[in-house]
Design an enzyme around this catalytic site. Sequence first.
Site, PDB file in Angstrom:
ATOM      1  N   ARG A 138       0.826  -1.207   0.000  1.00 39.89           N
ATOM      2  CA  ARG A 138       0.000   0.000   0.000  1.00 39.89           C
ATOM      3  C   ARG A 138       0.861   1.257   0.000  1.00 39.89           C
ATOM      4  NH1 ARG A 138      -4.246  -2.137   4.522  1.00 39.89           N
ATOM      5  NH2 ARG A 138      -5.377  -3.570   3.157  1.00 39.89           N
ATOM      6  N   ARG A 198      20.272  -7.988   8.014  1.00 40.62           N
ATOM      7  CA  ARG A 198      19.719  -9.330   8.173  1.00 40.62           C
ATOM      8  C   ARG A 198      20.771 -10.364   8.551  1.00 40.62           C
ATOM      9  NH1 ARG A 198      21.714  -9.628   3.177  1.00 40.62           N
ATOM     10  NH2 ARG A 198      21.826 -11.617   2.099  1.00 40.62           N
TER      11      ARG A 198
END
Length: 145
Positions: free
Chosen positions: A31, A104
């Site tokens: 979105r 990460r």
Amino acid sequence: MLDQIHLLAAVTLLGVLEQAYFSLQVIYARRAYGISPPKVSGPPDFERVFRAQVNCSEYFPIFLAVLWQAGLFFHQGLTAALGLLYLYSRYHYFVGYKESSLGRLTPMYFSAGVLWILIGLAAVGILHFLLSHYVGMNVLLFISL
């Protein structure tokens, strides 16, 4: 029976909720960046969120399988604690990846280590069961020497 699996069930439920959270983060990122399915490419910020969720989803079935095998055949309490540690590290993996690709790495290596420990516990537990059940040999006695 339930007293032998309740911790594993709780960790499993937490893992499912974590996966749902990661999926919601992809929806929010879609979105925010205007990326409609089935597209999976866009700005790097979106792609990192998407890849983090996909990577976590790819490892989740492996985690569940060894969590339950180690918990049933080795030790429920130790396995559940390691499962929580795994979920905690995967959360940090997701958050770190969301910020940058390098973010990460440390949680990825840590969670992989925890996963290998779970695999090892599952293997020892299953081997012990098979040898004691079919051969009458107690492998755990040899390990404790």
